[in-house]
Design an enzyme around this catalytic site. Structure first.
Site, mmCIF file in Angstrom:
data_model
loop_
_atom_site.group_PDB
_atom_site.id
_atom_site.type_symbol
_atom_site.label_atom_id
_atom_site.label_comp_id
_atom_site.label_asym_id
_atom_site.label_seq_id
_atom_site.Cartn_x
_atom_site.Cartn_y
_atom_site.Cartn_z
ATOM 1 N N ASP A 78 40.849 44.876 43.090
ATOM 2 C CA ASP A 78 41.401 46.195 43.389
ATOM 3 C C ASP A 78 42.276 46.728 42.254
ATOM 4 O O ASP A 78 42.809 45.960 41.450
ATOM 5 C CB ASP A 78 42.280 46.130 44.642
ATOM 6 C CG ASP A 78 41.486 46.108 45.930
ATOM 7 O OD1 ASP A 78 40.245 45.952 45.869
ATOM 8 O OD2 ASP A 78 42.105 46.221 47.003
ATOM 9 N N HIS A 128 43.392 41.347 42.258
ATOM 10 C CA HIS A 128 43.726 42.605 41.589
ATOM 11 C C HIS A 128 43.496 42.429 40.093
ATOM 12 O O HIS A 128 44.085 41.533 39.474
ATOM 13 C CB HIS A 128 45.180 43.001 41.861
ATOM 14 C CG HIS A 128 45.418 43.399 43.283
ATOM 15 N ND1 HIS A 128 45.587 42.478 44.289
ATOM 16 C CD2 HIS A 128 45.497 44.637 43.878
ATOM 17 C CE1 HIS A 128 45.764 43.120 45.437
ATOM 18 N NE2 HIS A 128 45.717 44.421 45.214
#
Length: 258
Positions: free
Chosen positions: A66, A219
């Site tokens: 992400d 992430h």
């Protein structure tokens, strides 16, 4: 019974596309298979947020990232994935995609799936419905412009993840009506918390052992994740885990399903 078998066969055909291409280097982890995810069949997945998840076998994982792209860290993550012939899915922030279109194109060229994560990572549960929809559509449009040179709120890949996993029933219904699959995760690396790469490796491998399989959230904006990823991929290879790459249905398969 015959009808039941036909339905099951159709479902398998709609979700499992094919085995991934063999990696030219036999000593790598590789991508075990490609899973076609039709939002009509799987509108919401990820056990941390929803009752259902993807149809994964034991020791199968889907790698998702992400908040990127972020050149210093995303580039290292792409290099780590390439070194092991592994493909992942990137849920991108629209304003970051707009700032780094060449990196978005590189991700796609290397076989990764480009998915969506709003324009500016707003908590959509804390804004009006209209502003939330604007964040979703503006993010998709920016991602599409970076990827294909065309601003449109109709995504090439209809996969979306809510920032902070904060959704509302109205937004979930809207995305389902637009045939956009909403992704949660089965577990995550908690890499928003400061820790060393070794600590993160121990945390995520421990959660993997506990779950046995699933959609994992990382992430690609985090330096500790970029530093940890080569060791994590090596762990997967050494412990007989398999990476599954998720992709959307093709235009022809979507037409057939209507």
């Amino acid at each position: 019974m015959i009808v039941f078998r036909i339905v099951i066969a159709a479902l398998i055909t709609s979700t499992v596309a094919a085995h991934a291409e063999s990696c030219p280097r036999p000593d790598t982890l590789g991508t075990a298979r490609v899973l076609t995810v039709d939002p009509k069949t799987y509108p919401r997945v990820g056990k941390q947020s929803f009752p259902d998840t993807l149809p994964l076998g034991d020791r199968e994982v889907v790698l998702t990232f992400d908040d990127g792209p972020n050149p210093p860290t995303t580039s290292k993550i792409l290099a780590a994935l390439a070194s092991e012939c592994v493909r992942a899915t990137f849920f991108m922030i629209g304003q970051s995609a707009a700032a780094h279109p060449q990196l978005v194109k590189r991700m796609a060229a290397e076989g990764h799936t480009i998915a969506h994560h709003t324009f500016a990572h707003a908590d959509l549960k804390k804004v009006s419905f209209e502003k939330a929809v604007e964040q979703i559509d503006r993010g998709i449009s920016a991602d599409e412009m970076a990827l294909n040179g065309k601003a449109t709120s109709v995504p090439t890949t209809p996969f979306f993840r809510f920032p902070y996993f904060e959704s509302t029933p109205a937004l979930l219904d809207l995305l389902q009506s637009r045939r956009i699959a909403v992704f949660g995760a089965d577990f995550w690396a908690s890499d928003w918390n400061p820790m060393t790469p070794q600590q993160q490796l121990e945390l995520v491998t421990g959660r993997l052992k506990a779950n046995g399989k699933g959609i994992i959230l990382f992430h690609d904006t985090k330096g500790q994740t970029a530093a940890m990823l080569p060791d994590f991929l090596r762990y997967l290879r050494n412990n007989n885990y398999k990476v599954v790459h998720i992709v959307p249905p093709t235009a022809s398969s979507r037409a057939i399903s209507h």
